[in-house]
Every structure is written in C-alpha cells, then in structure tokens.
Design a protein around this motif. Sequence first.
Motif, mmCIF file in Angstrom:
data_model
loop_
_atom_site.group_PDB
_atom_site.id
_atom_site.type_symbol
_atom_site.label_atom_id
_atom_site.label_comp_id
_atom_site.label_asym_id
_atom_site.label_seq_id
_atom_site.Cartn_x
_atom_site.Cartn_y
_atom_site.Cartn_z
ATOM 1 N N LEU A 40 0.864 -1.172 0.000
ATOM 2 C CA LEU A 40 0.000 0.000 0.000
ATOM 3 C C LEU A 40 0.901 1.223 0.000
ATOM 4 N N ILE A 41 0.725 2.107 -0.982
ATOM 5 C CA ILE A 41 1.585 3.274 -1.077
ATOM 6 C C ILE A 41 0.741 4.519 -1.315
ATOM 7 N N GLY A 42 1.241 5.652 -0.849
ATOM 8 C CA GLY A 42 0.538 6.921 -1.009
ATOM 9 C C GLY A 42 1.180 7.968 -0.125
ATOM 10 N N HIS A 43 0.745 9.190 -0.279
ATOM 11 C CA HIS A 43 1.293 10.276 0.521
ATOM 12 C C HIS A 43 0.862 10.145 1.985
ATOM 13 N N SER A 44 1.556 10.821 2.880
ATOM 14 C CA SER A 44 1.216 10.799 4.297
ATOM 15 C C SER A 44 -0.237 11.246 4.489
ATOM 16 N N GLY A 45 -0.940 10.538 5.380
ATOM 17 C CA GLY A 45 -2.323 10.882 5.663
ATOM 18 C C GLY A 45 -3.338 10.281 4.717
ATOM 19 N N VAL A 194 0.893 -8.092 3.331
ATOM 20 C CA VAL A 194 0.414 -6.746 3.004
ATOM 21 C C VAL A 194 1.328 -5.776 3.741
ATOM 22 N N MET A 195 1.942 -4.867 2.987
ATOM 23 C CA MET A 195 2.968 -3.995 3.558
ATOM 24 C C MET A 195 2.706 -2.539 3.183
ATOM 25 N N VAL A 196 2.758 -1.669 4.177
ATOM 26 C CA VAL A 196 2.663 -0.226 3.965
ATOM 27 C C VAL A 196 4.067 0.324 3.733
ATOM 28 N N THR A 197 4.205 1.179 2.724
ATOM 29 C CA THR A 197 5.502 1.797 2.469
ATOM 30 C C THR A 197 5.312 3.184 1.853
ATOM 31 N N HIS A 198 6.336 4.030 1.998
ATOM 32 C CA HIS A 198 6.414 5.305 1.281
ATOM 33 C C HIS A 198 7.391 5.202 0.118
ATOM 34 N N ASP A 199 8.117 4.094 0.048
ATOM 35 C CA ASP A 199 9.264 3.950 -0.840
ATOM 36 C C ASP A 199 8.849 3.273 -2.148
ATOM 37 N N VAL A 200 8.939 3.995 -3.259
ATOM 38 C CA VAL A 200 8.512 3.471 -4.563
ATOM 39 C C VAL A 200 9.345 2.263 -4.963
#
Length: 266
Positions: A40-45, A194-200
């Motif tokens: 799961l990726i996306g901007h903060s918030g 299922v992993m949350v990340t900010h890193d493309v």
Amino acid sequence: MSDSFIRIQQVEMVFASRQGRFHALREIDLDIAQGEFVTLIGHSGCGKSTLLNLMAGLIRPSSGGLLCDGREIAGPGPDRAVVFQNHSLLPWLSCFDNVRLAVESVFGRTESRPQLDARTDAALQLVGMGHAMHKRPHEISGGMKQRVGIARALAMQPKVLLMDEPFGALDALTRAHLQDELLKIVARTRSTVVMVTHDVDEAVLLSDRVVMMTNGPAATIGEVLSIDLPRPRDRVALAEDPGYMHARKAVIDFLYSRHRHHDAAA
C-alpha cells in the motif's frame, strides 16, 4: 476474484474527534490472493496504516466488511501477525524470549516446552538472528531488532503477515539488505503479505501488486498496478530492467502527476 484470501468490501472509516468527524477511508474494495505480496503506497495521511489496522482487526470499520480466509475480521488474531516500524520488543527480555512469548501465546496449550523452544529457534534462524538470540534489544542494532520483530511474527505461523513500514527507520544499506532477506523468507514461507511503504523502489521490488491510495481525507484506492517481474528478484539486475523502470515510473506518475489531477477534480 473467487479465490481471494483477504476480501475488503465497501469499507468506510470515520473517526470521531474533538473537531468533529474525520472521514479517513471511503469505498475500499480489494481482494488479495493467498501467497500474494501487496504493498500500500501513497502520501502521508492517505489512510495506509488505517487500512492495515483494519486488516489486523485493531480497529473496526464504520461500514463495510473484511474477511480473511472466509471469516470476518472482528478483532486481532494469530492468523494475522503485525510488524510495526517500531520493533516493540520488550527490553528486559532476550531476543529468544521475545519471540518465545509469541510462540507460547499461539502454541502453548498444545505443544511441549521443547517444541516451543524449537519453533522459537527456527524463527530466529530464518531471519539470521540465531547468533544473537540470547542478547537483549539494547545490545543489538536497529536492523537486528527488526529481524527479531519479523521472527516473532513468523513464529506464530500466521496466514497473513501485515507490515507497517518495517524498514522505514533504518539506514539505506540495512534497509536494502532486509528487503532482500524478506524476499527470500517470503519465498520460503509462501506467506501472504500486506505492507505499507512510502518507498517506490521498495514497493516495486517486493510486490506482486502495488495499491496506490489517493490523498485523504476520504482516501480511496486510486489504482492497482500489477508487477509482472519474475521471481526470485535481484535488485542489481532489475536496476536497468525495462519492466522494473516502467512499473517504477507508473507509481511515481500516479503519486506526483495524475494524483494531483484527481485531487483537483475532487
């Protein structure tokens, strides 16, 4: 998808606060297959961690439903293990005892002490921490602590491994090394992740699919990108791979170009 292992159907999440109601997520529909690695990726918030917490059963949706292996997710359970960015190890226990606690919570009623010890040892060996199992958290590095956190989760033999930016606080080299190790571990265990990340780059390297979230409030799934790259994956070989570069560009394009157009139209 008839064989979906995790099914998220029309999920909405609204939080009550002193400032009023905050609409975090809207109209979330997602199916995840058994053995699939989804980020799961996306901007903060944008509600990434909120969605992960819903899958973990740590919070309940305002409306809609979530299923895991055909059963409603109504709370936390040993079928879903969570690895947070903060390793959350108990500082007064050794690495072995931190993992042993989780093992005992799941298998303590049905297995003997030697069996529980063997499970604990095997999990630590799997993440390359057998040599430090008797050390306490303050005696090991941040990357090693995260390895123990992953071992603790895997030792429970969960059906689903949920990871909330597990490498976000680590330096680049340690992060890359643990990403490579995670690829090997998942290949061996065939875990659903299922992993949350900010890193493309992390998302493209690890995933079968990248779920791209729109900005909050009332965030939703903007696009889902399949990563059609063969496994096992080698980060050096992929650096110039046209498929890798195309997928990376697609995620960046969503986050920084078409994403803005979505916000403007909303």
